[in-house]
Design an enzyme around this catalytic site. Structure first.
Site, PDB file in Angstrom:
ATOM      1  N   VAL A  94     -89.460  -1.954   8.209  1.00 53.58           N
ATOM      2  CA  VAL A  94     -89.596  -3.191   7.432  1.00 53.58           C
ATOM      3  C   VAL A  94     -89.907  -4.362   8.363  1.00 53.58           C
ATOM      4  O   VAL A  94     -89.807  -4.249   9.589  1.00 53.58           O
ATOM      5  CB  VAL A  94     -88.322  -3.469   6.598  1.00 53.58           C
ATOM      6  CG1 VAL A  94     -88.084  -2.352   5.599  1.00 53.58           C
ATOM      7  CG2 VAL A  94     -87.103  -3.652   7.496  1.00 53.58           C
ATOM      8  N   SER A 135     -89.129  -0.350  13.084  1.00 55.84           N
ATOM      9  CA  SER A 135     -89.360  -1.795  13.236  1.00 55.84           C
ATOM     10  C   SER A 135     -89.059  -2.202  14.677  1.00 55.84           C
ATOM     11  O   SER A 135     -88.272  -1.555  15.367  1.00 55.84           O
ATOM     12  CB  SER A 135     -88.403  -2.583  12.338  1.00 55.84           C
ATOM     13  OG  SER A 135     -88.668  -2.359  10.986  1.00 55.84           O
ATOM     14  N   CYS A 283     -96.860  -9.953  15.811  1.00 52.25           N
ATOM     15  CA  CYS A 283     -95.804  -9.511  16.736  1.00 52.25           C
ATOM     16  C   CYS A 283     -95.688 -10.219  18.077  1.00 52.25           C
ATOM     17  O   CYS A 283     -94.570 -10.451  18.535  1.00 52.25           O
ATOM     18  CB  CYS A 283     -95.943  -8.016  16.946  1.00 52.25           C
ATOM     19  SG  CYS A 283     -95.613  -7.128  15.413  1.00 52.25           S
TER      20      CYS A 283
END
Ligand code: NAD
Ligand code: UGA
Length: 482
Positions: A94, A135, A283
């Protein structure tokens, strides 16, 4: 827990990582049933779309893999609890965005979705279950997940339902745009854990297609930290080459020549040395800020400052580009039409999270520019989200196009073609390195533009002579001739 031969996998989170990663696992392991679950019904419906050209994630090669496995041993569903119940191994994939408020806001990762998953797994899992962190997480998150699972384990055993959990860290290193290639031939697979049998259960899955020497086993904390560190190192290279691009522009050097020269040193290597408008994506910034937060937490303020400067330089790179566009256009862009080519954060993806185009477009809109935006894969509704919101942008938006301006002066719209975008424009900014921007017919495009007209090439994709021969002015990233 003894080593399990896994037959059923559940992945919670059907995003850019969960979808492609599970598709490749299902493709390489026909003996395993894989189910990807998500709370977002629209996204699951998109993954189940009979038209493989309309999947929620655009990734080269993805639809071919899905055609082979979807409906056979790969399924997409919103039935999260049932999928957890049936699974021997559960991947948590997630979102973990930067916190926007509260303790650690602006730096720490928001773990509310991860915690919610852990609680759901604790409640619905049955028998021996391996929980895999897919994740990207702050170091020591596995301890939090374990604490939640262990608390439920005690409750369940008093009810006579013997449940055993083991937690592994298995960070994902795929890059968008090359996800399928990265998943099919990874540089390495990293598995961190405490329970050797569980580690081997996961390693056995990867061994179906990944050579044994590329499957690395570490302790949990090394695995979690390696993921943050890998992204920090990669981002640091981009900030370094972007810093050099600005020196090139002042000194007459060419950043492409400098990159080739330094990249030929085998200790440095040629990859990740492309100067550009600054790194984007969901990210790099998030993971570095997370690292910065951790460093402060552990009293390592010098280390925190070192990594934070990578993000600061990245912000400066985006700002300097919008400033120089304004300067070159006689100090004002108010009322001027500018074409933006490329809105995704990199080529070959429809993802716009933290795309440099957002910041650059917002700066120009603030100055009253009229922006005609063209991207081959980003929808008009997605652009609306990005330009109207300061908040976390859902990556796979499903709202309708609005196409309004940001304020009374600056306006933007999504163009259907490059020609439409350039028609009557004073300047064109190339912000994403889509392949076909490399071979545009500048002779004919130039005739559409208002003179004097500029090309701002933030990716170094055009051939300078072609621009100049077409009677256009050129600014190119890291080009001392600018
Ligand atoms: P994403 O936002 O595309 O997908 C996450 C999905 O999880 C969403 O669809 C969301 O609805 C779903 N979700 C959230 N909470 C849920 C819950 N409780 N139950 C069911 N579904 C839930 O995110 P992503 O890009 O796939 O990234 C996922 C993680 O992988 C992040 O930690 C990210 O840092 C990491 N990562 C991403 C990439 C990348 O290229 N995008 C690469 C490597 C690692
Ligand atoms: C990055 C990492 O490369 C992956 O290994 C990692 O798994 C992923 O982040 C993640 O954790 O999410 P991604 O962000 O998808 O992957 O794409 P990159 O190819 O790394 O590009 C990131 C940004 O840097 C893009 O905006 C790209 O245009 C820019 N970039 C990249 C440059 O400006 N120059 C370069 O030389 C390379």
């Amino acid at each position: 827990m003894s080593a399990l031969e896994i037959r059923t996998i559940c992945c919670i989170g059907a995003g850019y990582v969960g979808g492609p990663t599970m598709a490749v696992i299902a493709d390489k392991c026909p003996q395993i049933q894989v189910i990807v679950v998500d709370l977002n019904e629209a996204r699951i419906a998109d993954w189940n779309n009979p038209n493989f050209e309309r999947l929620p994630v655009y990734e080269p090669g993805l639809s071919a893999v899905l055609k082979r496995v979807r409906g056979k041993n790969l399924h997409f569903s919103t039935e999260v609890n049932a999928a957890i119940k049936d699974a021997e191994m559960i991947f948590i994939s997630v979102n973990t965005p930067t916190k926007t408020k509260g303790l650690g806001a602006g730096q720490a990762s928001d773990l509310r979705w991860v915690e919610a998953c852990a609680r759901q797994v604790a409640q619905y899992a049955q028998g021996n279950t391996i929980v895999v962190e897919k994740s990207t997480l702050p170091v020591r998150t596995a301890a939090v997940i374990k604490a939640i699972l262990e608390a439920s384990q005690q409750d369940k055993s008093t009810e006579g339902n013997n449940c055993n959990f083991s937690v592994l860290s298995n960070p994902e290193f795929l890059a968008e745009g090359t996800a399928i290639q990265n998943l099919e031939s990874p540089d390495r697979v990293l598995i961190g854990g405490e329970d050797k049998d569980s580690i081997e259960s996961l390693a056995t899955i990867y061994a179906n297609w990944v050579p044994e020497e590329k499957i690395l086993r570490t302790n949990l904390w090394s695995s979690e930290l390696s993921k943050l560190t890998a992204n920090a190192f990669l981002a640091q290279r981009i900030s370094s080459i972007n810093a050099v691009s600005s020196i090139c522009e002042k000194t007459g050097a060419d950043v492409r020549e400098v990159a080739t020269a330094i990249g030929s040193d085998s200790r440095i290597g040629p990859n990740f040395l492309q100067a550009g408008p600054g790194f984007g994506g969901s990210c790099f910034q998030k993971d570095i800020l997370n690292l910065v937060y951790l460093c402060h937490h552990f009293g390592l303020s010098e280390v925190a400052n070192y990594w934070e400067s990578v993000v600061q330089l990245n912000n400066w790179q985006k700002e300097r580009i919008s400033k120089l566009v304004i300067q070159k256009l006689f100090g004002t862009v108010t009322g001027k039409k500018l074409a933006i080519l490329g809105f995704a954060f990199k080529a070959n993806t429809n993802d716009t999270r933290e795309a440099p185009a957002i910041k650059i477009a917002k700066d120009l809109l603030e100055e009253g520019a009229q922006l005609a935006i063209f991207d081959p894969k980003v929808s008009s509704s997605q652009i609306t989200f990005c330009l109207q919101s300061d908040e976390y942008i859902p990556p796979i938006a499903s709202t309708k196009a609005i196409n309004t301006g940001l304020n009374d002066e600056g306006k933007w719209w999504s163009s259907k073609s490059i020609e439409d975008a350039l028609n009557g424009a004073d300047a064109v900014l190339i912000i994403t390195e889509w392949d076909h921007f490399r071979s545009l017919n500048w002779q004919s495009l130039a005739t559409l533009m208002r003179k004097p007209a500029w090309v701002f090439d933030t990716r170094g994709v055009v051939i300078p002579n072609e621009i100049l021969k077409a009677g256009l002015k050129l600014w190119r990233i890291g080009d001392g001739v600018n």
